[in-house]
Design a protein around this motif. Structure first.
Motif, short mmCIF file in Angstrom:
data_model
loop_
_atom_site.label_atom_id
_atom_site.label_comp_id
_atom_site.label_asym_id
_atom_site.label_seq_id
_atom_site.Cartn_x
_atom_site.Cartn_y
_atom_site.Cartn_z
N ASN A 1 4.13 -0.08 2.94
CA ASN A 1 3.68 -0.92 3.81
C ASN A 1 3.02 -2.24 3.01
O ASN A 1 2.33 -1.96 1.84
CB ASN A 1 2.71 -0.57 4.96
CG ASN A 1 3.39 0.32 5.84
OD1 ASN A 1 4.12 -0.11 6.88
ND2 ASN A 1 2.92 1.73 5.80
N TRP B 1 -8.95 -4.21 2.36
CA TRP B 1 -7.52 -4.00 2.66
C TRP B 1 -7.48 -3.40 4.06
O TRP B 1 -8.06 -2.47 4.30
CB TRP B 1 -6.64 -3.50 1.77
CG TRP B 1 -6.70 -3.89 0.17
CD1 TRP B 1 -7.46 -3.57 -0.84
CD2 TRP B 1 -6.18 -5.05 0.00
NE1 TRP B 1 -7.28 -4.50 -1.89
CE2 TRP B 1 -6.35 -5.53 -1.50
CE3 TRP B 1 -5.18 -6.23 0.44
CZ2 TRP B 1 -5.70 -6.55 -2.25
CZ3 TRP B 1 -4.72 -7.12 -0.13
CH2 TRP B 1 -5.26 -7.43 -1.47
N TRP B 2 -6.60 -4.09 4.74
CA TRP B 2 -6.43 -3.63 6.14
C TRP B 2 -6.09 -2.06 6.37
O TRP B 2 -6.60 -1.50 7.15
CB TRP B 2 -5.17 -4.42 6.76
CG TRP B 2 -4.96 -4.16 8.13
CD1 TRP B 2 -3.83 -3.83 8.97
CD2 TRP B 2 -6.07 -4.40 9.21
NE1 TRP B 2 -4.25 -3.74 10.41
CE2 TRP B 2 -5.34 -3.88 10.55
CE3 TRP B 2 -7.44 -4.85 9.31
CZ2 TRP B 2 -6.13 -4.09 11.82
CZ3 TRP B 2 -8.03 -4.87 10.47
CH2 TRP B 2 -7.30 -4.61 11.73
N HIS B 3 -5.21 -1.59 5.53
CA HIS B 3 -4.96 -0.07 5.36
C HIS B 3 -6.16 0.54 5.36
O HIS B 3 -6.50 1.79 5.97
CB HIS B 3 -3.98 0.37 4.66
CG HIS B 3 -4.29 0.36 3.01
ND1 HIS B 3 -4.27 -0.81 2.48
CD2 HIS B 3 -4.85 1.39 2.31
CE1 HIS B 3 -4.60 -0.54 1.12
NE2 HIS B 3 -4.78 0.88 1.17
N GLN B 4 -7.20 0.10 4.60
CA GLN B 4 -8.51 0.99 4.25
C GLN B 4 -9.21 0.69 5.50
O GLN B 4 -9.99 1.75 5.91
CB GLN B 4 -9.20 0.35 3.06
CG GLN B 4 -8.46 0.28 1.92
CD GLN B 4 -9.01 -0.27 0.51
OE1 GLN B 4 -9.72 -1.41 0.82
NE2 GLN B 4 -9.31 0.44 -0.37
N SER C 1 -8.16 -7.72 4.75
CA SER C 1 -8.99 -7.53 5.92
C SER C 1 -9.65 -8.77 6.29
O SER C 1 -10.72 -8.81 6.52
CB SER C 1 -9.90 -6.39 5.91
OG SER C 1 -9.31 -5.08 5.33
N THR D 1 -8.39 0.23 8.73
CA THR D 1 -7.87 1.09 9.99
C THR D 1 -8.13 2.38 9.97
O THR D 1 -8.42 3.14 10.63
CB THR D 1 -6.43 0.91 10.14
OG1 THR D 1 -5.63 0.90 9.00
CG2 THR D 1 -6.22 -0.86 10.64
N SER D 2 -8.08 3.01 8.48
CA SER D 2 -8.07 4.42 8.21
C SER D 2 -9.74 4.81 8.44
O SER D 2 -10.19 5.79 9.19
CB SER D 2 -7.74 4.73 6.63
OG SER D 2 -8.12 6.16 6.38
N THR E 1 1.07 -1.18 -0.07
CA THR E 1 -0.02 -0.10 -0.10
C THR E 1 1.04 1.18 -0.07
O THR E 1 1.94 1.24 0.79
CB THR E 1 -0.90 0.04 1.21
OG1 THR E 1 -1.66 1.37 0.97
CG2 THR E 1 -0.16 -0.25 2.29
N ARG F 1 0.59 -4.79 1.69
CA ARG F 1 -0.85 -4.54 1.36
C ARG F 1 -1.29 -5.81 1.94
O ARG F 1 -1.22 -7.12 1.57
CB ARG F 1 -1.10 -4.51 0.05
CG ARG F 1 -2.63 -3.88 0.00
CD ARG F 1 -2.61 -3.16 -1.39
NE ARG F 1 -2.69 -4.45 -2.72
CZ ARG F 1 -3.67 -4.24 -3.49
NH1 ARG F 1 -4.41 -3.37 -3.65
NH2 ARG F 1 -3.37 -5.23 -4.45
N GLU G 1 -0.87 2.11 -6.09
CA GLU G 1 -1.63 1.04 -5.12
C GLU G 1 -1.17 -0.54 -5.53
O GLU G 1 -1.53 -0.73 -6.75
CB GLU G 1 -2.63 1.31 -4.73
CG GLU G 1 -3.34 0.47 -3.59
CD GLU G 1 -2.75 1.06 -2.38
OE1 GLU G 1 -3.04 0.10 -1.21
OE2 GLU G 1 -2.39 2.00 -2.12
#
Length: 440
Positions: A218, A255-258, A223, A260-261, A144, A220, A156
């Motif tokens: 980081n 995706w995990w970064h999405q 989730s 958590t954001s 990501t 990717r 991305e």
């Protein structure tokens, strides 16, 4: 045992080792040059000591104030500010009676020991445990990419092929390289299969730091929930390990970064869509006050890209020295960020140092942190600030070049100024730790 207690024990053990060895770096050359050492203390003995014993002409002890340590060398203006002794005629065994070159060796001894110790520890770490290698094959889903990097051509899901023309052996170091070391170009492979070489500006590190993108690249990670602790909002809403999160409040969260954001920035209840055994379902839940819902995801590293490099002792020596060099280089290079508004707020004291150590006892982690602190102490102590070793070295070099020795009165005032500077920095750094502990 509590992680806080474990970290505190490691911090005290590490600092005790480093302080004693640093002071030995002054003590040994002082004795070689027949200079009297009156005291050798771990920690400061303000008013009283926890332990002390006189052996020969030196009192050895442990003070109660764990802010460092010291050796009191006869005939030297130091933190003891012994004006009475300095008012007496100089004696042959005193520091002030020795040639300037001997005094210089005595003063740089502590820094030299800390620097060599850091290199030695790194050598032994590589010889004992080796180093992990994490190549691009370890990231089947790519990375990501922060928006701050996407403007240069990153996309991305990119994977990293080469950095400055070389295939990286540990991509987990990439963020540090982007921020501190400077990278001219990166070859990436996009999700569509095409490759591209992206040129990067010299000022990229400073730009990323000021923008708050200190981890711009980081892995990717999907989730897919790995565990759901009990008594947390997610478990109470019925989510289970293995569930695949699809969206939150209508926004894509695959995706995990999405994920958590969205959770971090949303207010009010969360409408979460997930997939379980091929069936979609929706739950509504509220995050905790610190914006947590209580879920964890598993890393999706591909084992084909993971390996361990082991070293013989002959290989570990140059590799450990190189590792120590780059550790020192990266620390010094990162100091440029302290002169920014954001950097000034991130200066930390003992609490920040304690965070370097692992939460559970781990000798590799302990020695890695100890080596880093040793190298940092070496650099900080050689800074030309009165009251530090570097301040004494600065005045000695002036004496050797000019042939004129600064007066005792000047040295006393300089020592006092340096002392107040150090106390101010100490209070500011530890004040930042307290502020972050309360408000962050």
């Amino acid at each position: 045992m509590s992680p806080i207690i474990v970290k505190t024990i490691q911090l005290f053990l590490s600092l005790s080792i480093l302080i004693v060895l640093h002071e030995l770096g002054h003590f040994i050359p002082a004795k070689i040059f027949k200079t009297r050492v009156e005291k050798f203390f771990l920690f400061f003995d303000v008013k009283y000591a926890l332990f002390k014993k006189k052996i020969g002409e030196t009192v050895y002890g442990i003070g109660w104030l764990p802010l460092g340590g010291y050796v009191k060398i006869s005939g030297m203006i130091d933190e003891s500010m012994d004006k009475e002794q300095m008012a007496q005629p100089a004696q042959p065994w005193e520091f002030r009676s020795k040639p300037a070159w001997q005094r210089l060796i005595i003063m740089i001894g502590g820094v030299t020991v800390n620097l060599l110790l850091g290199f030695f520890i790194y050598i032994m770490i590589l010889f004992t445990w080796g180093t992990p290698e994490v190549r691009s094959e370890a990231f089947p889903n790519g990375f990501t990419i922060a928006e701050e990097l996407q403007q240069y051509g990153f996309r991305e899901g990119d994977n990293i092929l080469t950095v400055d023309g070389e295939t990286p052996t540990n991509l987990m170091d990439l963020n540090r390289m982007l921020l501190i070391r400077g990278i001219e170009e990166v070859e990436v492979k996009h999700l569509d299969g095409t490759s591209e070489t992206i040129a990067l500006p010299d000022s990229l590190g400073t730009y990323l730091y000021k923008a708050g993108a200190t981890n711009p690249i980081n892995p990717r990670t999907p989730s897919t929930l790995d565990s759901v602790p009990l008594q947390m909002p997610a478990a109470m809403a019925g989510l289970q390990a293995g569930d695949k999160v699809i969206s939150i409040n209508g926004e894509d969260a695959t995706w995990w970064h999405q994920f958590t954001s969205i959770v971090r920035n949303s207010e009010g209840p969360l409408d979460l869509v997930y997939e379980r055994s091929g069936v979609l379902d929706t739950v509504q839940l509220a995050a905790t006050p610190d914006r947590q819902i209580g879920v964890y995801v598993a890393n999706t590293f591909n084992a084909d890209g993971l390996s361990q490099r082991n070293y013989s002792l002959a290989e570990a020596i140059p590799a450990g020295i190189e590792y120590g060099y780059w550790t020192l280089h990266d620390y010094v290079a990162s100091l440029k960020f302290l002169f920014t508004k954001k950097g000034a707020t991130e200066i930390g004291g003992f609490g920040t140092i304690a965070q370097l150590f692992p939460e559970t006892w781990n000798w590799q982690g302990f020695w890695m942190s100890t080596a880093l602190i040793s190298i940092i102490l070496a650099f900080m102590n050689i800074l030309p600030i009165p009251a530090l070793d570097g301040g004494h070295v600065m005045f000695l070099l002036y004496e050797m070049i000019s042939g004129r020795k600064p007066s005792d009165k000047f040295m006393e005032y300089a020592q006092m100024v340096g002392f107040f500077i150090l106390i101010g920095l100490l209070l500011y750094a530890n004040g930042n730790d307290i502020y972050r502990a309360i408000f962050d």
